[in-house]
Structures are given as structure tokens and as C-alpha cells.
Write a protein that holds these residues in place. Structure first.
Motif, mmCIF file in Angstrom:
data_model
loop_
_atom_site.group_PDB
_atom_site.id
_atom_site.type_symbol
_atom_site.label_atom_id
_atom_site.label_comp_id
_atom_site.label_asym_id
_atom_site.label_seq_id
_atom_site.Cartn_x
_atom_site.Cartn_y
_atom_site.Cartn_z
ATOM 1 N N ASP A 92 -9.212 -12.786 16.448
ATOM 2 C CA ASP A 92 -8.749 -13.774 15.483
ATOM 3 C C ASP A 92 -7.788 -13.062 14.522
ATOM 4 O O ASP A 92 -8.217 -12.210 13.740
ATOM 5 C CB ASP A 92 -9.935 -14.352 14.714
ATOM 6 N N PRO A 93 -6.495 -13.369 14.562
ATOM 7 C CA PRO A 93 -5.528 -12.644 13.730
ATOM 8 C C PRO A 93 -5.699 -12.877 12.241
ATOM 9 O O PRO A 93 -5.115 -12.149 11.427
ATOM 10 C CB PRO A 93 -4.175 -13.168 14.229
ATOM 11 N N ASN A 94 -6.505 -13.848 11.872
ATOM 12 C CA ASN A 94 -6.765 -14.113 10.455
ATOM 13 C C ASN A 94 -8.038 -13.430 9.954
ATOM 14 O O ASN A 94 -8.433 -13.631 8.807
ATOM 15 C CB ASN A 94 -6.871 -15.627 10.228
ATOM 16 N N GLN A 95 -8.659 -12.634 10.820
ATOM 17 C CA GLN A 95 -9.910 -11.963 10.459
ATOM 18 C C GLN A 95 -9.808 -10.487 10.846
ATOM 19 O O GLN A 95 -10.419 -10.027 11.811
ATOM 20 C CB GLN A 95 -11.090 -12.619 11.179
ATOM 21 N N LEU A 96 -9.027 -9.725 10.069
ATOM 22 C CA LEU A 96 -8.789 -8.321 10.378
ATOM 23 C C LEU A 96 -9.358 -7.414 9.289
ATOM 24 O O LEU A 96 -9.321 -7.761 8.102
ATOM 25 C CB LEU A 96 -7.287 -8.054 10.529
ATOM 26 N N ALA A 97 -9.851 -6.267 9.704
ATOM 27 C CA ALA A 97 -10.396 -5.285 8.770
ATOM 28 C C ALA A 97 -9.948 -3.894 9.184
ATOM 29 O O ALA A 97 -9.520 -3.674 10.319
ATOM 30 C CB ALA A 97 -11.920 -5.364 8.737
ATOM 31 N N VAL A 98 -10.047 -2.937 8.257
ATOM 32 C CA VAL A 98 -9.772 -1.533 8.552
ATOM 33 C C VAL A 98 -10.952 -0.698 8.086
ATOM 34 O O VAL A 98 -11.554 -0.974 7.042
ATOM 35 C CB VAL A 98 -8.470 -1.035 7.877
ATOM 36 N N ILE A 99 -11.280 0.319 8.887
ATOM 37 C CA ILE A 99 -12.347 1.262 8.552
ATOM 38 C C ILE A 99 -11.815 2.659 8.824
ATOM 39 O O ILE A 99 -11.297 2.927 9.908
ATOM 40 C CB ILE A 99 -13.614 1.009 9.395
ATOM 41 N N GLY A 100 -11.922 3.543 7.830
ATOM 42 C CA GLY A 100 -11.408 4.890 8.005
ATOM 43 C C GLY A 100 -12.376 5.950 7.510
ATOM 44 O O GLY A 100 -13.206 5.700 6.626
ATOM 45 N N ILE A 101 -12.262 7.149 8.094
ATOM 46 C CA ILE A 101 -13.092 8.290 7.718
ATOM 47 C C ILE A 101 -12.225 9.350 7.062
ATOM 48 O O ILE A 101 -11.161 9.707 7.591
ATOM 49 C CB ILE A 101 -13.796 8.891 8.950
ATOM 50 N N SER A 102 -12.656 9.881 5.923
ATOM 51 C CA SER A 102 -11.989 10.988 5.232
ATOM 52 C C SER A 102 -10.547 10.608 4.911
ATOM 53 O O SER A 102 -10.320 9.609 4.240
ATOM 54 C CB SER A 102 -12.098 12.256 6.080
ATOM 55 N N LEU A 103 -9.556 11.358 5.387
ATOM 56 C CA LEU A 103 -8.170 10.971 5.132
ATOM 57 C C LEU A 103 -7.888 9.590 5.715
ATOM 58 O O LEU A 103 -7.115 8.810 5.146
ATOM 59 C CB LEU A 103 -7.208 12.002 5.717
ATOM 60 N N GLY A 104 -8.540 9.272 6.833
ATOM 61 C CA GLY A 104 -8.424 7.917 7.388
ATOM 62 C C GLY A 104 -8.986 6.872 6.448
ATOM 63 O O GLY A 104 -8.514 5.723 6.423
ATOM 64 N N GLY A 105 -9.996 7.245 5.649
ATOM 65 C CA GLY A 105 -10.508 6.321 4.636
ATOM 66 C C GLY A 105 -9.485 6.072 3.549
ATOM 67 O O GLY A 105 -9.345 4.950 3.049
ATOM 68 N N ALA A 106 -8.758 7.135 3.155
ATOM 69 C CA ALA A 106 -7.671 6.963 2.190
ATOM 70 C C ALA A 106 -6.607 6.032 2.760
ATOM 71 O O ALA A 106 -6.061 5.174 2.050
ATOM 72 C CB ALA A 106 -7.064 8.323 1.840
ATOM 73 N N HIS A 107 -6.316 6.190 4.059
ATOM 74 C CA HIS A 107 -5.337 5.304 4.696
ATOM 75 C C HIS A 107 -5.839 3.857 4.724
ATOM 76 O O HIS A 107 -5.054 2.915 4.554
ATOM 77 C CB HIS A 107 -5.058 5.764 6.124
ATOM 78 N N ALA A 108 -7.144 3.675 4.956
ATOM 79 C CA ALA A 108 -7.691 2.313 4.971
ATOM 80 C C ALA A 108 -7.464 1.630 3.636
ATOM 81 O O ALA A 108 -7.123 0.432 3.575
ATOM 82 C CB ALA A 108 -9.182 2.361 5.313
ATOM 83 N N ILE A 109 -7.626 2.372 2.546
ATOM 84 C CA ILE A 109 -7.387 1.811 1.213
ATOM 85 C C ILE A 109 -5.917 1.455 1.041
ATOM 86 O O ILE A 109 -5.574 0.371 0.553
ATOM 87 C CB ILE A 109 -7.836 2.819 0.139
ATOM 88 N N THR A 110 -5.038 2.366 1.448
ATOM 89 C CA THR A 110 -3.601 2.119 1.303
ATOM 90 C C THR A 110 -3.150 0.931 2.150
ATOM 91 O O THR A 110 -2.397 0.065 1.685
ATOM 92 C CB THR A 110 -2.808 3.377 1.701
ATOM 93 N N VAL A 111 -3.608 0.888 3.393
ATOM 94 C CA VAL A 111 -3.236 -0.225 4.279
ATOM 95 C C VAL A 111 -3.724 -1.549 3.703
ATOM 96 O O VAL A 111 -2.979 -2.549 3.674
ATOM 97 C CB VAL A 111 -3.802 -0.002 5.695
ATOM 98 N N ALA A 112 -4.965 -1.589 3.243
ATOM 99 C CA ALA A 112 -5.505 -2.831 2.688
ATOM 100 C C ALA A 112 -4.728 -3.268 1.449
ATOM 101 O O ALA A 112 -4.512 -4.471 1.229
ATOM 102 C CB ALA A 112 -6.980 -2.653 2.349
ATOM 103 N N ALA A 113 -4.291 -2.309 0.632
ATOM 104 C CA ALA A 113 -3.533 -2.648 -0.572
ATOM 105 C C ALA A 113 -2.153 -3.195 -0.229
ATOM 106 O O ALA A 113 -1.661 -4.119 -0.890
ATOM 107 C CB ALA A 113 -3.396 -1.413 -1.460
ATOM 108 N N LEU A 114 -1.524 -2.646 0.806
ATOM 109 C CA LEU A 114 -0.145 -3.013 1.138
ATOM 110 C C LEU A 114 -0.044 -4.192 2.096
ATOM 111 O O LEU A 114 0.994 -4.849 2.150
ATOM 112 C CB LEU A 114 0.582 -1.810 1.756
ATOM 113 N N ASP A 115 -1.085 -4.456 2.855
ATOM 114 C CA ASP A 115 -0.995 -5.439 3.944
ATOM 115 C C ASP A 115 -2.035 -6.532 3.722
ATOM 116 O O ASP A 115 -3.241 -6.311 3.885
ATOM 117 C CB ASP A 115 -1.231 -4.734 5.285
#
Length: 464
Positions: free
Chosen positions: A268-291
Motif C-alpha cells: 500500500d503506497p500510502n502506508q510506508l515506514a522506515v526502520i534503521g539501525i545506528s547510522l541507519g537509524g539517523a537516516h530513518a529520522i532524516t528520511v522521515a523528516a524530508l519525505d
């Protein structure tokens, strides 16, 4: 002779692997490079790919079997080949017999195949059917005379598109022109046409997609979610300059992964999430903020400010010396166009426990060993996801951090939570270090993944 599929040896000390899942069944056609099985070792989960095209004639072991490396686990036959069973010492082996393929008569009036887009040769009826159903002929393998694509090939592609998705698929997509390699995990038995929330999983500093994240993906599958894990550009099986690690480029890769995932028929393109570990967790925050397509985010042990994080790993004089080294490299890059390549652990200085873990993994899996440019350190110092965290609200953000983490101190997650506001929840896990929870099946792994699933079910519930 039939082609042997053997248990691979991914790590130097790997002696055996467990067949978690057969992705193809006996008698099914396979293409060279197509995933046919998922195999798990103590530290890595990956797919075994078909070494040749043909028919998967024999699966030698059932799912759940533990098999020694280099042992034959399956056989692939070419057209006209068959397998005969021979039992030796209680073990099933195979011998091949070759049968004469029947001659194919081609009517004189049959039109010659025309070149299709991408150089594929296709019969007119096949081209017409493909156009009607939006099938890209360049993705098909022809079974007609001379390898031409015939109508039956297109019909099989149409049927496959309507069939339930495979539980694991090797996938590729592009980010800034680089082909990225990923694994797409879909809940087993998901009916064709049913859509579920999708999650992009983001690995940490210099890590590969085959470590830790596949196990988290399978936990998410069991809860009903589709999950995608991939290698950033320059790492693992993805294209790009080897070892180039620029946070915002990896964020761009993550956003490309979101786009790819949103295009999948089971998502479902309207139900997307990101999960990241360590530096990937920092990326998850950045992606969620920008997208804004991201409806929820989870960050495990994330650094919130690169300069503060890297400085926390050094004594004062070491930090000053490190900054001088980066300044020298900046001048060198201007003069020569080249940044000095270093061991990644010269940038992120690990505590003794983390170093022991990382040394063990890199010794076991030499393919993980890379050098990164000192320019990456400068980019990390300038990277501050916490400054964007407030842009995630009112969408939910879950931070999970161990109070014993010495590689990324708990203060990093606390600073992110302070910036993110009320839509953020920080979960502090007693006794959790940066790596002591990652072993699948361990108490720490279960604790972390239970928290992730509970959060996902609350904010992006699966509607079957």
C-alpha cells in the motif's frame, strides 16, 4: 549434465547452513541468478541463486535442514535432461540421463520474430499481447525458435504477475544512476491483489543488507508487513564507488528504496515506514523528516549529531588531532581530487566490546572489509538528523536505545527525543549495548523486535 546447486560458503569459518525456505518447488522453471532458497548461518542470512537456467529437478533437503558447505542441495536440468534416483549409504544421490529433444517443425508461413524493445526477439502475437498487458519484453526469456519470445512466454508472465508474491525476491532499483541491490520480503501466502504496509530497512555504518536486517524483515513479515532491505551505493552488491559513505547520498538511496517499495503490487503506497539501525537509524529520522510519504519511523541506537557523536568517542587531544587530519585531507582533495582512504574504525572509534564484535565479523566475512575516504568523516561531522526531527511530527517516531551503549551513547537518542517533541517516544532498554542484542533468537533481539512490532501495529495496523 545437470547443474549442481551447492551450499555456499559465505564466511571463512562457515561449516554449514540452514535451509530456511525453498523459494522454488521441484519441477518449476528457474532463470540463472534467480533466488531459489534462503539460507541462514549464525551471523548472515542470504539467498542462494540458480547457477544456470532450466528446471529445478530435485530438492535434496527439506526446509529446516542443516547442510554442510559445498554439499549439493539441488539439481537444475536443461531441456531434454532427466534425473534418476540412486540411493547410497542412506543418502539420495542423482545420476542424469540425456533424452533426445523432439525436433520442432516450423511452418513455412510462420512470420520471423521481430526485434522488440531492449533487443528482445519476439513473435508478433507475443508483442501484441505484451502491449495489451503492459509486459516489458526485455524482461522475458524466449522459449521459441532461436530464443524468440512467443505468446506462451508472455502468457506465463501475465500469470506470474497475478500470482501471490514470492516470500523473498532479489530486486534491483536505481538511485542517482547507480543500481542498488536488495531483498524484498513479503508475507508468505499473501493473496494476489492484497496490499500491506511496506517498510524500508536501513543498515548501519558500513554494514551489508544480509546481516541482522533479514531477521527483522522476517519478524515484520510474520506480523503482516512487506519489508525491503538493500545495500547502499558503494557497498555490498550495489554499484557505486567502493566505500564512499556520504550520509545524504545514503538518504537519497533510502528515498529511492521507498519509491521502489511503493511500486510493488503487494504494498500500500500510502502506508510506508522506515526502520534503521545506528547510522541507519539517523537516516530513518532524516528520511522521515524530508519525505512525507513516510507515515512512521523507528530508529535503533541512532546518533543525532555527527560532530558530537564522533567527539564523544575521543579524548580532547585526539579530537583536535582528528580535526587537523581532516583539514589536511580537505586541502589534499582540492590539490589532487583524492581523499585519503582509511579503515572505517579510524573514523568511528569503537569501544572494546564493539571492536571485538566488529573484528570477529570482518574476519569471518572479508567481503565486509572496505576503506572509506576521510571526506566521509567530514560529511558525518556535518550531519545532524536531530535538527530535522521536529519535522516528523505529528507522525510517530520510536527511538530504541540501550543504556549500556558505548558506541552511540544514550545521550544521542535523548537529544533527538528532545528535538522531536511529543510525537516521539524513547524506549530505553536496560543492559543493552550496541551489538549484544543483534543475534536472532536472543532475549535482546526478541525484546527489540517485539517493541518494533507493537509500535507498527499501533501506528500502521495491517488490514487483511
Amino acid at each position: 549434465m545437470p547443474t549442481e546447486v551447492v551450499m555456499p560458503k559465505w564466511g571463512l569459518s562457515m561449516q554449514e547452513g540452514k535451509i530456511n525456505l525453498w523459494l522454488k518447488r521441484e519441477g518449476e522453471a528457474v532463470q540463472k541468478g534467480e533466488p531459489i532458497a534462503e539460507v541462514e548461518t549464525e551471523k548472515i542470512t542470504n539467498v542462494v541463486e540458480a547457477p544456470a537456467s532450466g528446471t529445478l529437478a530435485r530438492l535434496c533437503y527439506p526446509e529446516g535442514s542443516v547442510v554442510a558447505v559445498t554439499k549439493v542441495i539441488a539439481y537444475i536440468t536443461a531441456p531434454g535432461e532427466t534425473l534418476a534416483d540412486v540411493t547410497t549409504n542412506g543418502a539420495t544421490e542423482t545420476t542424469a540421463t540425456k533424452t533426445q529433444a523432439p525436433a520442432v517443425a516450423i511452418p513455412a508461413a510462420q512470420p520471423s520474430p521481430a526485434k522488440a524493445a531492449g533487443g528482445a526477439r519476439a513473435m508478433p502475437a507475443a508483442r501484441k499481447l505484451a502491449q495489451e498487458h503492459g509486459i516489458d519484453l526485455s524482461t522475458l526469456t524466449g522459449s521459441g525458435p532461436g530464443g524468440a519470445i512467443v505468446k506462451e512466454d508472455v502468457e506465463r508472465a501475465i500469470a506470474a504477475r497475478a500470482a501471490p508474491a514470492l516470500p523473498i525476491q532479489r530486486v534491483q532499483f536505481y538511485s542517482d544512476g547507480y543500481r542498488l541491490d536488495g531483498l524484498l520480503y513479503t508475507p508468505r501466502g499473501l493473496p494476489a491483489g492484497e496490499r500491506r504496509p511496506g517498510v524500508v530497512l536501513l543498515v548501519g555504518y558500513t554494514y551489508l543488507k544480509t546481516m541482522v536486517m533479514p531477521e527483522i524483515a522476517k519478524v515484520l513479515n510474520a506480523a503482516g508487513y512487506v519489508a525491503l532491505v538493500f545495500d547502499y551505493r558503494g557497498f555490498g552488491d550495489s554499484e557505486g564507488p567502493r566505500g564512499r559513505l556520504m550520509p545524504m547520498e545514503q538518504v537519497a538511496d533510502a528515498r529511492a528504496a521507498l519509491t521502489f517499495l511503493s511500486d510493488q503490487p503487494a504494498v500500500d503506497p500510502n502506508q510506508l515506514a522506515v526502520i534503521g539501525i545506528s547510522l541507519g537509524g539517523a537516516h530513518a529520522i532524516t528520511v522521515a523528516a524530508l519525505d512525507r510519504r513516510v507515515k512512521a519511523a523507528v530508529a535503533l541506537e541512532p546518533p543525532g549529531n555527527g560532530a558530537r557523536w564522533l567527539q564523544s568517542l575521543r579524548r580532547h587531544w585526539e579530537w583536535s588531532q582528528f580535526l587537523r587530519r581532516l583539514e589536511d585531507d580537505r586541502h589534499q582533495r582540492v590539490r589532487t581530487g583524492v581523499s585519503t582512504a582509511v579503515d572505517p574504525l579510524e573514523i568511528v572509534l569503537p569501544d572494546p566490546e564493539s571492536r571485538a564484535f566488529l573484528d570477529q565479523v570482518s574476519a569471518e566475512f572479508p567481503q565486509m572489509k572496505v576503506t572509506v575516504p576521510l571526506a566521509s568523516a567530514e560529511a558525518l561531522i556535518e550531519y545532524a538528523p536531530e535538527e530535522l526531527a521536529d519535522q516528523i511530527a505529528p507522525r510517530p517516531l520510536l527511538l530504541i536505545h540501550g543504556d549500556a551503549d558505548q558506541l552511540v551513547p544514550l545521550a544521542e537518542a535523548q537529544a533527538i527525543a528532545a528535538c522531536a517533541g511529543q510525537s516521539c517516544r524513547l524506549e530505553i532498554v536496560p543492559g543493552m549495548t550496541h551489538f549484544n542484542w543483534v543475534l536472532p533468537g536472543s532475549a535482546g533481539f526478541i525484546r527489540v523486535t517485539d517493541s518494533i512490532v507493537a509500535f507498527m501495529r499501533a501506528v500502521l495496523p495491517v488490514v487483511a
